[in-house]
Design a protein around this motif. Structure first.
Motif, PDB file in Angstrom:
ATOM      1  N   TRP A   1       0.756  -0.002  -2.971  1.00 27.13           N
ATOM      2  CA  TRP A   1       1.102   0.869  -4.109  1.00 27.13           C
ATOM      3  C   TRP A   1      -0.073   1.711  -4.603  1.00 27.13           C
ATOM      4  CZ3 TRP A   1       1.994  -4.496  -4.205  1.00 27.13           C
ATOM      5  CH2 TRP A   1       0.963  -5.256  -4.767  1.00 27.13           C
ATOM      6  N   ASN A   2      -1.227   1.433  -4.016  1.00 31.07           N
ATOM      7  CA  ASN A   2      -2.363   2.289  -4.345  1.00 31.07           C
ATOM      8  C   ASN A   2      -2.312   3.628  -3.605  1.00 31.07           C
ATOM      9  OD1 ASN A   2      -3.394   0.374  -6.068  1.00 31.07           O
ATOM     10  ND2 ASN A   2      -4.791  -0.507  -4.526  1.00 31.07           N
ATOM     11  N   TYR A   3      -1.319   3.745  -2.689  1.00 32.32           N
ATOM     12  CA  TYR A   3      -1.180   4.952  -1.887  1.00 32.32           C
ATOM     13  C   TYR A   3       0.244   5.489  -2.038  1.00 32.32           C
ATOM     14  CZ  TYR A   3      -5.419   3.073   0.211  1.00 32.32           C
ATOM     15  OH  TYR A   3      -6.674   2.571   0.404  1.00 32.32           O
ATOM     16  N   PRO A   4       0.483   6.336  -2.994  1.00 32.04           N
ATOM     17  CA  PRO A   4       1.840   6.851  -3.281  1.00 32.04           C
ATOM     18  C   PRO A   4       2.501   7.531  -2.078  1.00 32.04           C
ATOM     19  CG  PRO A   4       0.315   7.417  -5.031  1.00 32.04           C
ATOM     20  CD  PRO A   4      -0.519   6.857  -3.932  1.00 32.04           C
ATOM     21  N   GLU A   5       1.752   8.253  -1.279  1.00 28.43           N
ATOM     22  CA  GLU A   5       2.354   8.945  -0.139  1.00 28.43           C
ATOM     23  C   GLU A   5       2.924   7.953   0.872  1.00 28.43           C
ATOM     24  OE1 GLU A   5      -0.460  11.559   1.558  1.00 28.43           O
ATOM     25  OE2 GLU A   5      -0.554  12.908  -0.190  1.00 28.43           O
ATOM     26  N   ARG A   6       2.152   6.896   1.118  1.00 33.78           N
ATOM     27  CA  ARG A   6       2.645   5.865   2.037  1.00 33.78           C
ATOM     28  C   ARG A   6       3.870   5.164   1.463  1.00 33.78           C
ATOM     29  NH1 ARG A   6      -2.907   2.825   4.004  1.00 33.78           N
ATOM     30  NH2 ARG A   6      -3.966   4.680   4.887  1.00 33.78           N
ATOM     31  N   MET A   7       3.837   4.931   0.189  1.00 29.28           N
ATOM     32  CA  MET A   7       4.999   4.308  -0.457  1.00 29.28           C
ATOM     33  C   MET A   7       6.248   5.165  -0.300  1.00 29.28           C
ATOM     34  SD  MET A   7       4.656   1.327  -1.943  1.00 29.28           S
ATOM     35  CE  MET A   7       5.903   1.400  -3.238  1.00 29.28           C
ATOM     36  N   GLN A   8       6.129   6.471  -0.447  1.00 25.72           N
ATOM     37  CA  GLN A   8       7.269   7.364  -0.299  1.00 25.72           C
ATOM     38  C   GLN A   8       7.807   7.358   1.140  1.00 25.72           C
ATOM     39  OE1 GLN A   8       6.044  11.200  -1.668  1.00 25.72           O
ATOM     40  NE2 GLN A   8       5.864  10.576  -3.832  1.00 25.72           N
TER      41      GLN A   8
ATOM     42  N   LEU B   1       7.467   4.957   3.385  1.00 21.18           N
ATOM     43  CA  LEU B   1       8.090   3.669   3.640  1.00 21.18           C
ATOM     44  C   LEU B   1       9.457   3.571   2.978  1.00 21.18           C
ATOM     45  CD1 LEU B   1       7.946   0.839   4.848  1.00 21.18           C
ATOM     46  CD2 LEU B   1       6.727   0.102   2.772  1.00 21.18           C
ATOM     47  N   SER B   2       9.558   4.084   1.762  1.00 18.86           N
ATOM     48  CA  SER B   2      10.839   4.040   1.057  1.00 18.86           C
ATOM     49  C   SER B   2      11.905   4.852   1.790  1.00 18.86           C
ATOM     50  CB  SER B   2      10.658   4.554  -0.374  1.00 18.86           C
ATOM     51  OG  SER B   2       9.740   3.756  -1.079  1.00 18.86           O
ATOM     52  N   ARG B   3      11.517   6.045   2.236  1.00 14.12           N
ATOM     53  CA  ARG B   3      12.473   6.868   2.975  1.00 14.12           C
ATOM     54  C   ARG B   3      12.915   6.192   4.274  1.00 14.12           C
ATOM     55  NH1 ARG B   3       9.172  11.294   1.080  1.00 14.12           N
ATOM     56  NH2 ARG B   3       7.972  11.222   3.022  1.00 14.12           N
ATOM     57  N   PHE B   4      11.971   5.555   4.967  1.00 16.08           N
ATOM     58  CA  PHE B   4      12.304   4.862   6.217  1.00 16.08           C
ATOM     59  C   PHE B   4      13.279   3.709   5.978  1.00 16.08           C
ATOM     60  CE2 PHE B   4      11.329   1.326   9.117  1.00 16.08           C
ATOM     61  CZ  PHE B   4      11.710   1.902  10.321  1.00 16.08           C
ATOM     62  N   LEU B   5      12.975   2.897   4.915  1.00 18.74           N
ATOM     63  CA  LEU B   5      13.857   1.775   4.610  1.00 18.74           C
ATOM     64  C   LEU B   5      15.239   2.249   4.173  1.00 18.74           C
ATOM     65  CD1 LEU B   5      11.363  -0.590   2.737  1.00 18.74           C
ATOM     66  CD2 LEU B   5      12.227  -0.808   5.076  1.00 18.74           C
ATOM     67  N   MET B   6      15.311   3.357   3.437  1.00 21.16           N
ATOM     68  CA  MET B   6      16.588   3.886   3.001  1.00 21.16           C
ATOM     69  C   MET B   6      17.429   4.352   4.200  1.00 21.16           C
ATOM     70  SD  MET B   6      18.689   4.420   0.614  1.00 21.16           S
ATOM     71  CE  MET B   6      17.629   4.100  -0.819  1.00 21.16           C
ATOM     72  N   ARG B   7      16.778   5.004   5.165  1.00 18.43           N
ATOM     73  CA  ARG B   7      17.497   5.455   6.363  1.00 18.43           C
ATOM     74  C   ARG B   7      18.027   4.271   7.161  1.00 18.43           C
ATOM     75  NH1 ARG B   7      12.928   9.923   8.084  1.00 18.43           N
ATOM     76  NH2 ARG B   7      13.529  11.539   6.543  1.00 18.43           N
ATOM     77  N   CYS B   8      17.182   3.228   7.274  1.00 17.91           N
ATOM     78  CA  CYS B   8      17.643   2.022   7.978  1.00 17.91           C
ATOM     79  C   CYS B   8      18.849   1.413   7.276  1.00 17.91           C
ATOM     80  CB  CYS B   8      16.512   1.000   8.078  1.00 17.91           C
ATOM     81  SG  CYS B   8      15.174   1.494   9.189  1.00 17.91           S
ATOM     82  N   PHE B   9      18.809   1.370   5.960  1.00 21.93           N
ATOM     83  CA  PHE B   9      19.917   0.798   5.205  1.00 21.93           C
ATOM     84  C   PHE B   9      21.195   1.606   5.408  1.00 21.93           C
ATOM     85  CE2 PHE B   9      22.423   0.782   1.263  1.00 21.93           C
ATOM     86  CZ  PHE B   9      22.789  -0.558   1.222  1.00 21.93           C
TER      87      PHE B   9
END
Length: 288
Positions: free
Chosen positions: A23-30, A32-40
């Motif tokens: 969470w110290n890296y907002p870009e990576r968090m975004q 990862l979130s997009r990847f997990l959302m697509r998988c879901f």
């Protein structure tokens, strides 16, 4: 030393970035979130498709049977076959294995080839090429027939229509295609006599003979072991060359011909029941 220290310093920075909280890296968090959302979303879509594919509306309910172009189905009971297919086929419109259905149809009597395709939403269309009986294999009491391609199939003479005259074939089980090849050759040879082959027998030693529509039996022996592959054709040609002499001497009395001789042929007279070796190719040629 400076290079080593700079390398270790860079490695330390990478390790520190990996070990630090994500969470110290907002870009990576975004990302990862997009990847997990697509998988879901993908998993939800796959689940919905699996659920829909198992609905009763896609259960196989219709099987349409049709002949291939140029044929009519004479020996296949469509209602019985349809019922058998619906009772034995596993799966629905999406999961049924067409190759298994194809093999099932081709294992049925009188089916040479089958082509299976799906019809939306719960049906199958099966195009069938029916066997065309051409001859019996092993006698009229045998349950084996030969089709027009020289292939054997299970069938009985009683199942064949009255308008079809079957040729009587005999031979080793694995030699049906060879028997058909010999039949076609012999049939072409005796066309000048307006005679057709009605019976062909190939022995275990691959010696063969035929019986013609005029009642005459012709013995060919075996010629596959000879280096001269045209040996039988040459003997047949000799027979036709000297046949007028035979007819002049024994008109309509010959009921069998033996072509197994190197320099001539022998004839058998029906009335006398005697074997005549008097028609020798070389001798006749010398007399002329």
């Amino acid at each position: 030393m400076s290079r080593i220290s700079s390398f270790l310093g860079g490695f330390g920075e990478v390790f520190a970035s990996l070990a630090s909280p994500l969470w110290n890296y907002p870009e990576r968090m975004q990302k990862l979130s997009r990847f997990l959302m697509r998988c879901f979303v993908l998993m939800v879509c796959v689940g919905i498709l699996i659920w829909l594919s198992q609905r009763p509306v896609f259960a196989l309910r219709q099987v349409m049977i049709e002949p291939v172009v140029g044929q009519t189905l004479k020996h296949i009971n469509k209602p019985v076959v349809k019922q058998q297919v619906l009772e034995t086929v596993q799966g629905n419109f999406f999961s049924v294995k067409l190759e298994d259905v194809k093999r099932g149809f081709e294992s049925m009597p009188w089916v040479r080839h089958a082509n299976v395709r799906r019809v939306w939403p719960n049906g199958l269309i099966v195009s069938i090429e029916e066997q065309k009986p051409f001859g019996t294999w092993g006698g009229v009491d045998s349950h084996t027939l030969m089709n027009t391609h020289g292939e054997l199939f299970a069938g009985r003479v009683s199942d064949v229509g009255d308008g079809i005259q079957l040729i009587d074939f005999h031979g080793p089980e694995d030699a049906s295609k060879e028997v058909m090849r010999l039949y076609e050759k012999a049939n072409a040879w005796f066309k000048p006599w307006d005679a057709e082959v009605k019976n062909l027998t190939l022995s275990e030693r691959y010696a063969w003979h035929v019986k013609l529509s005029n009642g005459m039996k012709v013995e060919f022996g075996r010629d596959e072991e000879n280096s001269d592959k045209t040996l039988t054709e040459d003997r047949v040609a000799r027979l036709f060359k000297y046949w007028p002499q035979v007819q002049e001497k024994w008109a309509n009395r010959v009921d069998a011909i033996d072509l197994r001789y190197a320099n001539g042929f022998a004839v058998h007279l029906a009335s006398a029941g005697l074997k005549k070796n008097e028609v020798d190719g070389k001798k006749s040629e010398q007399k002329q």
